[in-house]
Motif scaffolding. Structure first.
Motif, PDB file in Angstrom:
ATOM      1  N   GLY A   1      13.526  14.079  36.002  1.00 54.33           N
ATOM      2  CA  GLY A   1      13.416  12.631  36.035  1.00 54.33           C
ATOM      3  C   GLY A   1      12.962  12.017  34.725  1.00 54.33           C
ATOM      4  N   PRO A   2      12.993  10.663  34.657  1.00 50.37           N
ATOM      5  CA  PRO A   2      12.709   9.966  33.392  1.00 50.37           C
ATOM      6  C   PRO A   2      11.288  10.168  32.886  1.00 50.37           C
ATOM      7  N   TYR A   3      10.324  10.277  33.788  1.00 47.90           N
ATOM      8  CA  TYR A   3       8.944  10.405  33.326  1.00 47.90           C
ATOM      9  C   TYR A   3       8.663  11.787  32.735  1.00 47.90           C
ATOM     10  N   ALA A   4       9.468  12.765  33.133  1.00 47.06           N
ATOM     11  CA  ALA A   4       9.347  14.083  32.499  1.00 47.06           C
ATOM     12  C   ALA A   4       9.828  14.004  31.049  1.00 47.06           C
ATOM     13  N   TRP A   5      10.938  13.296  30.821  1.00 44.66           N
ATOM     14  CA  TRP A   5      11.419  13.088  29.445  1.00 44.66           C
ATOM     15  C   TRP A   5      10.368  12.335  28.635  1.00 44.66           C
ATOM     16  N   TRP A   6       9.819  11.286  29.239  1.00 47.22           N
ATOM     17  CA  TRP A   6       8.827  10.473  28.553  1.00 47.22           C
ATOM     18  C   TRP A   6       7.586  11.298  28.212  1.00 47.22           C
ATOM     19  N   GLY A   7       7.073  12.038  29.203  1.00 43.10           N
ATOM     20  CA  GLY A   7       5.866  12.829  28.987  1.00 43.10           C
ATOM     21  C   GLY A   7       6.044  13.894  27.929  1.00 43.10           C
ATOM     22  N   ALA A   8       7.196  14.550  27.955  1.00 47.01           N
ATOM     23  CA  ALA A   8       7.458  15.596  26.959  1.00 47.01           C
ATOM     24  C   ALA A   8       7.514  15.013  25.551  1.00 47.01           C
ATOM     25  N   ALA A   9       8.127  13.837  25.422  1.00 41.97           N
ATOM     26  CA  ALA A   9       8.228  13.208  24.103  1.00 41.97           C
ATOM     27  C   ALA A   9       6.858  12.763  23.601  1.00 41.97           C
ATOM     28  N   VAL A  10       6.051  12.203  24.473  1.00 46.21           N
ATOM     29  CA  VAL A  10       4.713  11.753  24.076  1.00 46.21           C
ATOM     30  C   VAL A  10       3.850  12.938  23.668  1.00 46.21           C
ATOM     31  N   LEU A  11       3.901  14.037  24.430  1.00 43.64           N
ATOM     32  CA  LEU A  11       3.106  15.218  24.102  1.00 43.64           C
ATOM     33  C   LEU A  11       3.562  15.857  22.798  1.00 43.64           C
ATOM     34  N   ALA A  12       4.867  15.814  22.539  1.00 47.77           N
ATOM     35  CA  ALA A  12       5.389  16.425  21.311  1.00 47.77           C
ATOM     36  C   ALA A  12       5.112  15.563  20.081  1.00 47.77           C
ATOM     37  N   HIS A  13       5.059  14.238  20.266  1.00 47.24           N
ATOM     38  CA  HIS A  13       4.888  13.330  19.118  1.00 47.24           C
ATOM     39  C   HIS A  13       3.876  12.238  19.452  1.00 47.24           C
ATOM     40  N   PRO A  14       2.620  12.587  19.686  1.00 49.55           N
ATOM     41  CA  PRO A  14       1.632  11.579  20.086  1.00 49.55           C
ATOM     42  C   PRO A  14       1.386  10.511  19.020  1.00 49.55           C
ATOM     43  N   LEU A  15       1.413  10.890  17.747  1.00 54.94           N
ATOM     44  CA  LEU A  15       1.182   9.905  16.694  1.00 54.94           C
ATOM     45  C   LEU A  15       2.336   8.917  16.597  1.00 54.94           C
ATOM     46  N   ALA A  16       3.552   9.416  16.757  1.00 56.94           N
ATOM     47  CA  ALA A  16       4.710   8.520  16.720  1.00 56.94           C
ATOM     48  C   ALA A  16       4.671   7.547  17.897  1.00 56.94           C
ATOM     49  N   TYR A  17       4.255   8.050  19.064  1.00 54.70           N
ATOM     50  CA  TYR A  17       4.122   7.166  20.229  1.00 54.70           C
ATOM     51  C   TYR A  17       3.075   6.085  19.966  1.00 54.70           C
ATOM     52  N   ALA A  18       1.942   6.475  19.385  1.00 55.59           N
ATOM     53  CA  ALA A  18       0.890   5.509  19.080  1.00 55.59           C
ATOM     54  C   ALA A  18       1.373   4.477  18.060  1.00 55.59           C
ATOM     55  N   GLU A  19       2.091   4.919  17.036  1.00 54.29           N
ATOM     56  CA  GLU A  19       2.622   3.983  16.035  1.00 54.29           C
ATOM     57  C   GLU A  19       3.555   2.970  16.685  1.00 54.29           C
ATOM     58  N   HIS A  20       4.424   3.472  17.543  1.00 52.83           N
ATOM     59  CA  HIS A  20       5.371   2.587  18.229  1.00 52.83           C
ATOM     60  C   HIS A  20       4.655   1.565  19.109  1.00 52.83           C
ATOM     61  N   ARG A  21       3.698   2.022  19.899  1.00 55.83           N
ATOM     62  CA  ARG A  21       2.986   1.120  20.804  1.00 55.83           C
ATOM     63  C   ARG A  21       2.184   0.083  20.031  1.00 55.83           C
ATOM     64  N   LEU A  22       1.530   0.498  18.958  1.00 54.95           N
ATOM     65  CA  LEU A  22       0.758  -0.448  18.157  1.00 54.95           C
ATOM     66  C   LEU A  22       1.673  -1.445  17.437  1.00 54.95           C
ATOM     67  N   ALA A  23       2.808  -0.952  16.956  1.00 55.50           N
ATOM     68  CA  ALA A  23       3.748  -1.844  16.276  1.00 55.50           C
ATOM     69  C   ALA A  23       4.286  -2.893  17.245  1.00 55.50           C
ATOM     70  N   HIS A  24       4.589  -2.470  18.459  1.00 57.31           N
ATOM     71  CA  HIS A  24       5.100  -3.429  19.437  1.00 57.31           C
ATOM     72  C   HIS A  24       4.002  -4.395  19.884  1.00 57.31           C
ATOM     73  N   PHE A  25       2.803  -3.889  20.113  1.00 55.15           N
ATOM     74  CA  PHE A  25       1.701  -4.763  20.532  1.00 55.15           C
ATOM     75  C   PHE A  25       1.394  -5.793  19.451  1.00 55.15           C
ATOM     76  N   ASN A  26       1.567  -5.393  18.210  1.00 54.61           N
ATOM     77  CA  ASN A  26       1.398  -6.317  17.092  1.00 54.61           C
ATOM     78  C   ASN A  26       2.379  -7.485  17.211  1.00 54.61           C
TER      79      ASN A  26
END
Length: 465
Positions: free
Chosen positions: A291-316
């Protein structure tokens, strides 16, 4: 409940003059935006209201309600009147709650209520406007309830649970207010407050899924918008492909061209230039396997800094912080084309309000990040966790709701922060003039003012650079 709260409740019956003034303001506001601005979202919702068949892309509860309102007329007008009724009744209650002894607080609340951005957003048929109006009414009922007066609190609780059917992230906004509606003894100690909060969160969390099930709404895949946008952001900042295979050549380059911190719209099926990797060709592969959340979780665990950059950039972008205003969506000032021909007649007064609203968005008064910073500052001055007086509850509601968009948002529109702006404004009007707050040590005032000063100055610098 604090003695201040008791004073707020004193003489809480609205005068005839206030009621007449409310009706006049409501009529003028409604006339300016009649029959209501219809955006693409509202057009889709109205279509489902007419058919009686709902999907869950937009809140089915609002579509169902709109269907019932057809008794009073076709099109957006009945929903516009409901939104305005909730908003101005809530404003009247808060003006009453401010009390005769605090004319400056009442004046500040009145000025905030007629701010151009609020007038435009409340004149637009949106779930965010309906949500803000409902919370304003519920909070006003609680703030004006006398000791032992249960009916206002019960009605407020019902309105809050109903409002929770309108947004998937409604719980942070509604929870402090629903806790405030509970008897004061239920939050006298921290353990009691924690238990009351847990109990209050249950109906709020269940409201949306239960409403969707009761209305037999079909699954639209709306939850994939967040997953797809996060995968796109992770891929953009990590320089890798984290999407499932779609047959698109060089997905890293394609995604880099499609991604923007402003919104996920390029990944959707609408728009002039939809991304080659998007909702249409990702829906099936994302739902395959775990399912989609497995894809999401795997990507976040593999690239936590990239996920944080994306979330902060969007929140900005979402909070209009370190941005250029020209890069962000503007307010909708006219109805989008629709098959029913609903539109707004030319109106010079409305044009003036709209121009003023667009101008405000280019100042700190129109930046949600500044209101969030002010809300944080108010909580530094007076957190009031146990007593949770109305001003503190409004600040908590605004701040928790505003920051919920850090992990959960996919678009950057000021409408998402309408409630945060309104709630922080009311909390500030009631908190800052208080004698006990003004008597706090200077270091606490300095600490409370730092967030607002930093974000406002930084936002100005970013816009002129």
């Amino acid at each position: 409940m604090s003695s201040l709260s008791s004073k707020w409740r004193a003489g809480n019956g609205p005068s005839i003059g206030m009621v007449l003034a409310l009706l006049l303001v409501l009529v003028v506001h409604g006339a300016l935006f009649w029959p209501g601005i219809l955006t693409w979202d509202a057009i889709r919702q109205y279509g489902q209201a007419l058919s009686g068949h709902y999907d869950d892309w937009h809140p089915p509860a609002m579509n169902w309600l709109w269907r019932q309102l057809r008794t009073f007329g076709a099109g957006p007008a009945p929903m516009l009147l409901l939104q305005l009724g909730l908003y101005w009744c809530g404003t009247l209650l808060w003006l009453r709650a401010a009390g005769r002894g605090r004319p400056r607080a009442a004046l500040a609340i009145a000025v905030l209520a007629v701010s151009p951005v609020a007038l435009v957003l409340m004149g637009t048929v949106l779930k965010d406007s309906l949500f803000a109006g409902a919370l304003l009414l519920a909070s006003g009922l609680i703030a004006t309830a006398r000791a032992g007066e249960r009916w206002r609190r019960i009605v407020a609780a019902i309105v809050l649970v109903a409002a929770a059917t309108l947004r998937f992230n409604a719980v942070p906004a509604c929870l402090p207010l629903l806790v405030l509606a509970a008897p004061a003894a239920w939050r006298r100690t921290l353990p009691r407050l924690a238990m009351t909060s847990v109990l209050a969160a249950i109906p709020l969390a269940l409201a949306l899924p239960l409403a969707n099930a009761a209305l037999h709404s079909t699954r639209s895949g709306v939850e994939l918008s967040l997953v797809i946008y996060d995968l796109g952001g992770i891929g953009r900042f990590s320089g890798t492909n984290v999407f499932p295979a779609t047959g698109v050549a060089d997905p890293v380059a394609v995604n880099a061209d499609c991604y923007t911190p402003v919104s996920w719209d390029r990944y959707a099926w609408w728009g002039a230039e939809p991304c080659a990797i998007g909702f249409t060709n990702l829906r099936a592969p994302l739902k395959a396997g775990h399912g989609p959340y497995a894809w999401w979780g795997a990507a976040v665990l593999a690239h936590p800094l990239a996920y944080a950059e994306h979330r902060l950039a969007h929140f900005n972008s979402n909070t209009r912080f370190l941005v250029h205003d020209a890069d962000l969506p503007r307010l909708s000032l006219a109805s989008d084309p629709n098959t029913w021909g609903f539109t707004l007649a030319p109106n010079a007064a409305r044009d003036a309000v709209a121009a003023a609203a667009q101008a405000v968005l280019q100042t700190p008064f129109g930046w949600p990040v500044c209101w969030l910073a002010l809300g944080v500052g108010l909580l530094v001055l007076r957190p009031a966790v146990r007593t949770l007086d109305p001003a503190a509850a409004m600040a908590w509601s605004a701040v928790l709701y505003g920051f919920s968009y850090l992990p959960l948002s996919v678009a950057s529109e000021v409408r998402y922060h309408l409630w945060t702006i309104a709630a922080v404004g009311i909390a500030a009007a009631l908190t800052l003039p208080r004698a006990d707050v003004r008597a706090l040590p200077r270091w606490r005032w300095a600490l409370a003012g730092v967030p607002l000063a930093v974000v406002a100055l930084s936002g100005v610098v970013a816009r002129v650079s």
